[in-house]
Design a protein around this motif. Structure first.
Motif, PDB file in Angstrom:
ATOM      1  N   LEU A  55     -63.475  47.754 127.867  1.00  0.00           N
ATOM      2  CA  LEU A  55     -63.789  46.455 127.560  1.00  0.00           C
ATOM      3  C   LEU A  55     -63.219  45.440 128.341  1.00  0.00           C
ATOM      4  O   LEU A  55     -64.436  44.299 128.702  1.00  0.00           O
ATOM      5  N   ALA A  77     -63.891  51.427 122.965  1.00  0.00           N
ATOM      6  CA  ALA A  77     -63.474  50.467 121.938  1.00  0.00           C
ATOM      7  C   ALA A  77     -64.907  50.525 120.998  1.00  0.00           C
ATOM      8  O   ALA A  77     -66.154  50.964 121.536  1.00  0.00           O
ATOM      9  N   VAL A  78     -64.672  50.246 119.874  1.00  0.00           N
ATOM     10  CA  VAL A  78     -66.130  50.156 119.216  1.00  0.00           C
ATOM     11  C   VAL A  78     -67.204  49.436 119.004  1.00  0.00           C
ATOM     12  O   VAL A  78     -68.248  48.656 119.415  1.00  0.00           O
ATOM     13  N   GLY A  79     -66.840  47.704 119.705  1.00  0.00           N
ATOM     14  CA  GLY A  79     -66.809  46.710 120.448  1.00  0.00           C
ATOM     15  C   GLY A  79     -68.099  46.982 121.502  1.00  0.00           C
ATOM     16  O   GLY A  79     -67.042  47.540 122.647  1.00  0.00           O
ATOM     17  N   LEU A 102     -60.985  53.964 114.343  1.00  0.00           N
ATOM     18  CA  LEU A 102     -60.285  52.950 114.796  1.00  0.00           C
ATOM     19  C   LEU A 102     -60.363  51.913 113.564  1.00  0.00           C
ATOM     20  O   LEU A 102     -59.432  51.021 113.475  1.00  0.00           O
ATOM     21  N   ARG A 239     -64.232  40.027 118.205  1.00  0.00           N
ATOM     22  CA  ARG A 239     -64.386  38.963 119.452  1.00  0.00           C
ATOM     23  C   ARG A 239     -64.073  37.176 119.735  1.00  0.00           C
ATOM     24  O   ARG A 239     -64.547  36.938 118.628  1.00  0.00           O
ATOM     25  N   HIS A 287     -54.906  40.933 122.231  1.00  0.00           N
ATOM     26  CA  HIS A 287     -55.757  42.113 121.878  1.00  0.00           C
ATOM     27  C   HIS A 287     -55.199  44.011 121.732  1.00  0.00           C
ATOM     28  O   HIS A 287     -55.527  44.221 122.095  1.00  0.00           O
ATOM     29  N   SER A 290     -56.733  47.683 117.760  1.00  0.00           N
ATOM     30  CA  SER A 290     -56.616  49.904 117.716  1.00  0.00           C
ATOM     31  C   SER A 290     -55.406  49.587 118.253  1.00  0.00           C
ATOM     32  O   SER A 290     -55.402  51.517 118.061  1.00  0.00           O
ATOM     33  N   ARG A 296     -55.427  55.036 120.037  1.00  0.00           N
ATOM     34  CA  ARG A 296     -55.978  54.743 121.187  1.00  0.00           C
ATOM     35  C   ARG A 296     -55.916  56.294 121.883  1.00  0.00           C
ATOM     36  O   ARG A 296     -57.226  56.884 122.297  1.00  0.00           O
ATOM     37  N   MET A 299     -58.963  57.747 120.458  1.00  0.00           N
ATOM     38  CA  MET A 299     -60.482  56.697 121.024  1.00  0.00           C
ATOM     39  C   MET A 299     -60.656  57.608 122.741  1.00  0.00           C
ATOM     40  O   MET A 299     -61.789  58.618 123.094  1.00  0.00           O
TER      41      MET A 299
HETATM   42  C1  DGY Z   1     -62.789  47.728 120.246  1.00  0.00           C
HETATM   43  O1  DGY Z   1     -62.763  49.276 119.483  1.00  0.00           O
HETATM   44  O2  DGY Z   1     -63.822  46.877 119.868  1.00  0.00           O
HETATM   45  C2  DGY Z   1     -61.235  46.971 120.026  1.00  0.00           C
HETATM   46  O3  DGY Z   1     -61.704  45.126 120.620  1.00  0.00           O
HETATM   47  C3  DGY Z   1     -60.471  47.350 120.917  1.00  0.00           C
HETATM   48  O4  DGY Z   1     -59.228  47.653 121.116  1.00  0.00           O
END
Ligand code: DGY
Length: 321
Positions: A55, A77-79, A102, A239, A287, A290, A296, A299
């Motif tokens: 990210l 990241a998911v975002g 996550l 966020r 931050h 996750s 991790r 991911m």
């Molecule tokens: C996400 O996955 O978007 C988190 O913010 C990263 O840890």
């Protein structure tokens, strides 16, 4: 035949690459904590077929104009607000993220942050370590209860639901707000849908789990904080961009709200002298939503699977659509 090249923007445990090395060439930015400088990324990703990024990398038009062979970008990241999805799609580059793997870890952190803020755990930890504990006293570091209170979850996606499951265990009254109502969640989790303003005015804990989009940018602004109870605690694990931080600082200073637990900030990393870090009633984390070793690793594995599948002509497991 040349093997496809995958560029990875952070150091990755070598053992995770092993299963793929026969068929793919990996080039990695070797640092674990420091992001790859933009100019290095632009140069090194130019001829890559796949990219795994964090990210911390901004994938915008300027970056995309420079790449010549890129077919897929997997975001760890998911975002994915760091990626211009529209510009990527216009160039037929597939984007993937890391949902599901996550969810529980991030919800654990979110609920932990809520507990830590409500019960002043970090202040208490500092207090005892600084040798300040002279006597037991009835209201020493007294916080506020979590059980039986009302939680308002803004964003009833996977992580929002996982927070609701945890809140259920604390006999909380669970309100939620979401772009659309989720009747299945209402039935399964016993959560109640409310308009945003009603939720803000009724909740003891307001938890932000919304993705950052044009619609949600600065959604927690001065108006939003003015609707919350003076005793309310605001938690953000989504966020930083969803919060107008100047308004949040003001709301905390003027005791419009009681406290905040923040894992994310509009500009990361936060400088040491940032006003939010000077406040007693703010619990701040760097931050780490996750950040468990297991998650991790999962991911990374999902990113590797997504990129290598696309480069082998298959559909990725978790495309951003
Ligand atoms: C996400 O996955 O978007 C988190 O913010 C990263 O840890």
């Amino acid at each position: 035949m040349n093997k496809p090249t995958i560029y990875i923007t952070r150091s990755i445990p070598a053992k995770l690459l092993k299963p793929y090395q026969e068929h793919f060439t990996f080039i990695c930015w070797e640092k674990e904590e420091t992001p790859v400088p933009r100019e290095v990324l632009i140069k090194d990703a130019k001829h890559a077929d796949g990219l795994i990024c964090m990210l911390t990398e901004e994938i915008d038009d300027a970056f995309l104009d420079n790449v010549q062979r890129l077919q897929v970008i997997a975001n760890l990241a998911v975002g994915y607000d760091n990626i211009d999805i529209h510009a990527s799609k216009a160039r037929n580059i597939i984007i993937t993220n890391t949902p599901d793997v996550l969810t529980e870890t991030t919800a654990d952190l979110g609920f932990g942050l809520l507990m830590a803020t409500a019960r002043r755990l970090l202040e208490a930890n500092d207090f005892i370590k600084q040798g300040k504990w002279q006597h037991w006293a009835p209201y020493l570091l007294a916080g506020t209860d979590v059980y039986n209170k009302t939680i308002g979850i803004v964003g009833m996606g996977r992580i929002g639901k996982a927070i609701a499951r945890r809140a259920k265990g604390f006999s909380m009254n669970i309100l939620y707000h979401n772009r659309s109502r989720d009747e299945i969640a209402e039935e399964k989790l016993g959560v109640t849908y409310l308009g945003l303003n009603e939720l803000l005015s009724e909740a003891d804990f307001v938890v932000s789990v919304v993705p950052l989009t044009d619609e949600t940018r600065n959604m927690f602004d001065a108006d939003a904080f003015s609707m919350m109870k003076h005793s309310a605690i605001f938690i953000n694990i989504s966020r930083g961009g969803v919060v107008d931080e100047t308004a949040l600082i003001q709301a905390l200073k003027e005791e419009q709200i009681a406290a905040a637990g923040l894992d994310v900030f509009s500009k990361e990393p936060l400088p040491k002298n940032h006003p939010l870090l000077q406040m007693r009633n703010v619990v701040a984390l760097p931050h780490i939503g996750s950040a468990s070793v297991e998650t991790r690793t999962n991911m990374w594995n999902l990113c590797l699977e997504n990129v290598t599948r696309v480069l082998s002509g298959k559909r990725p497991r978790t495309p951003v659509e």
